[in-house]
Scaffold this motif. Structure first.
Motif, PDB file in Angstrom:
ATOM      1  N   LEU A  34     -71.075 -89.422  91.156  1.00  0.00           N
ATOM      2  CA  LEU A  34     -72.043 -90.482  90.891  1.00  0.00           C
ATOM      3  C   LEU A  34     -71.614 -91.811  91.510  1.00  0.00           C
ATOM      4  N   ILE A  35     -70.336 -92.115  91.418  1.00  0.00           N
ATOM      5  CA  ILE A  35     -69.842 -93.369  91.984  1.00  0.00           C
ATOM      6  C   ILE A  35     -69.806 -93.304  93.508  1.00  0.00           C
ATOM      7  N   LYS A  36     -69.295 -92.215  94.052  1.00  0.00           N
ATOM      8  CA  LYS A  36     -69.177 -92.092  95.511  1.00  0.00           C
ATOM      9  C   LYS A  36     -70.546 -92.085  96.203  1.00  0.00           C
ATOM     10  N   ASN A  37     -71.566 -91.621  95.493  1.00  0.00           N
ATOM     11  CA  ASN A  37     -72.909 -91.567  96.074  1.00  0.00           C
ATOM     12  C   ASN A  37     -73.796 -92.725  95.609  1.00  0.00           C
ATOM     13  N   ASN A  38     -73.152 -93.741  95.044  1.00  0.00           N
ATOM     14  CA  ASN A  38     -73.856 -94.963  94.623  1.00  0.00           C
ATOM     15  C   ASN A  38     -75.013 -94.690  93.662  1.00  0.00           C
ATOM     16  N   ARG A  39     -74.840 -93.664  92.853  1.00  0.00           N
ATOM     17  CA  ARG A  39     -75.867 -93.323  91.863  1.00  0.00           C
ATOM     18  C   ARG A  39     -75.657 -94.123  90.571  1.00  0.00           C
ATOM     19  N   ALA A  40     -74.382 -94.288  90.218  1.00  0.00           N
ATOM     20  CA  ALA A  40     -74.023 -95.043  89.017  1.00  0.00           C
ATOM     21  C   ALA A  40     -73.128 -96.214  89.402  1.00  0.00           C
ATOM     22  N   VAL A  41     -73.201 -97.282  88.608  1.00  0.00           N
ATOM     23  CA  VAL A  41     -72.342 -98.443  88.872  1.00  0.00           C
ATOM     24  C   VAL A  41     -71.036 -98.341  88.103  1.00  0.00           C
TER      25      VAL A  41
END
Length: 229
Positions: A34-41
C-alpha cells in the motif's frame, strides 16, 4: 512487491490516501504494498504474535519504508482513531473477526471503511455488519491456490437484506455474477447432491435430520442458481 491473488483482492478496495489499520498483518506484505504503490499514506500493522512482527520489521526495513508502524496486540486492543480510518482484517474465521470488531466498537463506529476476508461463517459477518450500522458496499470472490475467498467491503450506513440467501451467499456477489463465483456455485451444488445421494437409503434419526437440513440447503442454493443461470 507482487501480492498473491487473495491479498490483491483486498488492496484494490483501499481508497487512495487512506490510513490503514491491518489487523493480523503477519509479515506486513499488505502495508508494504500500500505504501510503495501510494495507495495509503500510513499503516498500522498489528499482530498478536511477536514472531511475525519481527519478520514484518525486517521486510519493512528492506523496502526502506517509514510510514508503517508495528504493534503487538490482540486484534484492535490499544488502537485509537488517530491510527487509521480504514480497517482491514483477513486470514481469520468469521467469528474471530466479529469478536475483534465487537471489542473495539467505539473505534469501529468512526471508521470510514472495513475490508474483511473471513474464511468461515461469512454469513454471520454480513449479519453482524448490518447490526452495527454498516452497509455492504461491495464484495469480491477469488480463487487462490485452489481455495475460494470472499472479500466484504463495508461502510457506515443502514441496510438489511430481505432474504436469508442474500446473507448466506452475498447479495453483492449474486448481483455481480462473477464467473469464479458461478463456478463455485456449480461445484457446491454437485457436492450437496452427492451428499444427499449418499444418505438416500439411510434412515437413522440423525440421518433423517441431516436429510432435512440438506433439502433446505439445496432449495436455497437452487434459488440463488436461478438468479444467475
Amino acid at each position: 512487491m507482487q501480492l498473491s491473488t487473495r491479498l490483491s483482492a483486498l488492496v484494490q478496495y483501499v481508497p487512495q490516501g487512506s490510513r490503514v489499520i491491518d489487523v493480523g498483518t503477519d509479515h506486513a506484505y499488505i502495508p508494504i504494498y500500500l505504501i510503495k504503490n501510494n495507495r495509503a499514506v500510513s499503516c498500522l500493522a498489528t499482530d498478536i504474535n511477536a514472531g511475525p512482527l519481527k519478520k514484518a520489521a525486517h521486510n519493512i526495513k528492506q523496502h526502506h519504508i517509514h510510514q508503517i508502524r508495528l504493534k503487538q496486540t490482540n486484534g484492535l486492543e490499544g488502537v485509537c482513531e488517530e491510527d487509521g480510518d480504514v480497517i482491514m482484517i483477513s486470514g481469520m474465521g468469521g467469528y474471530l473477526i466479529i469478536d475483534i470488531l465487537e471489542r473495539a466498537k467505539k473505534l469501529v463506529s468512526g471508521i470510514r471503511k472495513l475490508i474483511l476476508q473471513p474464511q468461515q461463517d461469512i454469513d454471520e459477518v454480513r449479519r453482524y455488519l448490518h447490526q452495527i450500522g454498516f452497509r455492504i458496499e461491495d464484495e469480491d470472490f477469488v480463487i487462490d491456490d485452489d481455495k475460494y475467498y470472499t472479500v466484504i467491503v463495508a461502510v457506515p450506513g443502514n441496510e438489511h437484506y430481505a432474504h436469508t440467501y442474500e446473507y448466506v451467499y452475498g447479495k453483492c456477489l449474486i448481483e455481480k455474477g462473477l464467473p469464479v463465483f458461478k463456478e463455485w456455485l456449480v461445484k457446491k451444488e454437485e457436492k450437496l447432491e452427492e451428499i444427499s445421494a449418499a444418505l438416500q437409503d439411510k434412515e437413522s434419526e440423525s440421518v433423517v435430520k441431516r436429510k432435512q437440513e440438506l433439502a433446505k440447503e439445496l432449495a436455497m442454493h437452487r434459488e440463488v442458481m436461478a438468479c444467475l443461470f
